[in-house]
Design an enzyme around this catalytic site. Structure first.
Site, mmCIF file in Angstrom:
data_model
loop_
_atom_site.group_PDB
_atom_site.id
_atom_site.type_symbol
_atom_site.label_atom_id
_atom_site.label_comp_id
_atom_site.label_asym_id
_atom_site.label_seq_id
_atom_site.Cartn_x
_atom_site.Cartn_y
_atom_site.Cartn_z
ATOM 1 N N ARG A 73 0.813 -1.212 0.000
ATOM 2 C CA ARG A 73 0.000 0.000 0.000
ATOM 3 C C ARG A 73 0.847 1.262 0.000
ATOM 4 N NH1 ARG A 73 -0.511 -4.895 1.293
ATOM 5 N NH2 ARG A 73 -0.398 -4.568 3.543
ATOM 6 N N CYS A 84 -5.079 -3.444 7.962
ATOM 7 C CA CYS A 84 -3.989 -2.616 7.433
ATOM 8 C C CYS A 84 -4.483 -1.185 7.510
ATOM 9 C CB CYS A 84 -3.672 -3.004 5.989
ATOM 10 S SG CYS A 84 -2.482 -1.887 5.215
ATOM 11 N N THR A 93 -2.916 1.549 6.561
ATOM 12 C CA THR A 93 -2.582 2.275 5.330
ATOM 13 C C THR A 93 -3.622 2.008 4.246
ATOM 14 O OG1 THR A 93 -0.267 1.884 5.940
ATOM 15 C CG2 THR A 93 -0.688 2.766 3.735
ATOM 16 N N THR A 137 2.767 3.981 8.820
ATOM 17 C CA THR A 137 3.678 3.945 7.669
ATOM 18 C C THR A 137 3.770 5.336 7.042
ATOM 19 O OG1 THR A 137 1.931 3.469 6.073
ATOM 20 C CG2 THR A 137 3.027 1.567 7.106
ATOM 21 N N LYS A 186 7.666 -7.690 8.613
ATOM 22 C CA LYS A 186 7.183 -8.246 7.337
ATOM 23 C C LYS A 186 8.179 -9.244 6.753
ATOM 24 C CE LYS A 186 4.149 -4.409 5.839
ATOM 25 N NZ LYS A 186 2.818 -5.003 5.708
ATOM 26 N N CYS A 195 -0.071 1.051 12.571
ATOM 27 C CA CYS A 195 0.258 0.149 11.458
ATOM 28 C C CYS A 195 0.111 -1.223 12.075
ATOM 29 C CB CYS A 195 1.686 0.384 10.967
ATOM 30 S SG CYS A 195 2.304 -0.987 9.961
#
Lengths: 224, 224
Positions: free
Chosen positions: A39, A73, A75, A116, A156, A187
């Protein structure tokens, strides 16, 4: 929509629901669609549009019979208006849910938005907090670089967080010195950072707040 | 199919997949169907047949486009032949996967099968182990009562495990004294008991073995 963040949301729904046995729980459908493009990459760097793969997941959840939709998520909420136009099933919005809980749980205090670079660039968290009268500050450039390293290069990438604990400490201390009273883990990888590295907050966990909103929306009780 | 066991399987798939970013992961569909009646209750006490609600979940996973099927409930494998007849998508069978890994990882050793009273009554674990030439023993009546208490009254009821740690210890020590070299955590609630209570095994975790089998089946690599 990081897969670990998706599992984290599912665990929070399960453990926060008041239940004495399996059958007391909410039926939950998950499409952990790893094909959804990044994203932040799409928002800031002209990367592939994530909406088609998000829609693929949305169609699956519709077919399963979901009554409400959650996106693990923060974002990705930039795309929520486009997605909401495609379906009659309501999304629960993590940004507005979180902003409301900031007002309730930390009245008169200043939030640090940890998110983010893509999420911060959209201004959506800032707008949601302002709409609730919540004052906030955002990371400076150096803190933001450290956050993105923790999110992308460690969580991640499924790498251990402890060797970089000092970075998390530096972000929290720096923002506390600039006036932050508490930290929004905005986030879905950051609740994993916070629970693994065990430093003082206080923290507000939007993933847990989204789970709470879903439990109440579905007519269940939240465990004390 | 306890909801915490379902989340545990999802986390194991995610964390055991070799991946550097979100997009390196397997797409996973979940129908965490809390309406599935208790399996041990159906097998032993004439409780409601769980197959119709299992089929409801199966149909959802078919619609999503799953390539293989996993059931995060060892006891539910009693119903696997009926379910497999209803679909062209192959189930990965936790019992045979586990038995194969017992042979590979603990050659010549004796397994303790820790499972629900329902699973043990079907004899399916015993058959799967015998087919691989794995020797085993099962809990005695008192140990079985303690296991069912940990599974049903604590994990499935979302209650803290630590006050009952002595029960877990008694089961492990009793079976070790009777000749067990390692313990099969053959109910999907038991890996949660073992990781929370942190006693010595060695343990073999069928949930992790099912995750591993799924990762390999889907053509991904298992993380070292």
């Amino acid at each position: 929509m990081g897969p670990l963040a998706t599992a984290d949301l599912l665990i929070k729904i399960v453990t926060m629901t008041k239940a004495d046995c399996d059958n007391d729980h909410i039926r939950v459908f998950v499409d952990d669609n790893s094909a959804i493009p990044d994203r932040t990459g799409a928002i800031l760097h002209g990367g592939p549009d994530p909406v088609p793969e998000m829609l693929s997941a949305l169609r699956n959840l519709e077919k399963c019979g979901a009554d409400c939709l959650l996106m693990p998520c923060n974002t990705a909420h930039y795309y929520l208006p486009r997605l909401q136009r495609e379906t009659a099933i309501p999304f629960l919005n993590v940004l507005t849910v979180t902003a409301g809980r900031c007002r309730e749980l930390f009245p008169g205090k200043t939030a640090a938005i940890l998110a983010t670079t893509g999420a911060l660039a959209t201004g959506l968290y800032q707008e949601a907090l302002a709409a609730e009268g919540v004052s906030y500050l955002v990371p400076d450039e150096d803190e933001q670089r450290k956050l993105m390293h923790l999110i992308y290069d460690l969580v991640k990438a499924s790498l251990p967080l402890h060797p970089e604990k000092h970075l998390w400490q530096e972000v929290l201390e720096g923002m506390r010195q600039r006036g932050a009273d508490y930290f929004i883990l905005g986030c879905t990888e950051l609740p994993i950072v916070a629970s693994t590295l065990e430093l003082d907050g206080p923290f507000l966990d939007p993933t847990a707040e989204l789970a709470r909103a879903a439990i109440l929306y579905c007519g269940y009780e939240v465990k004390e």
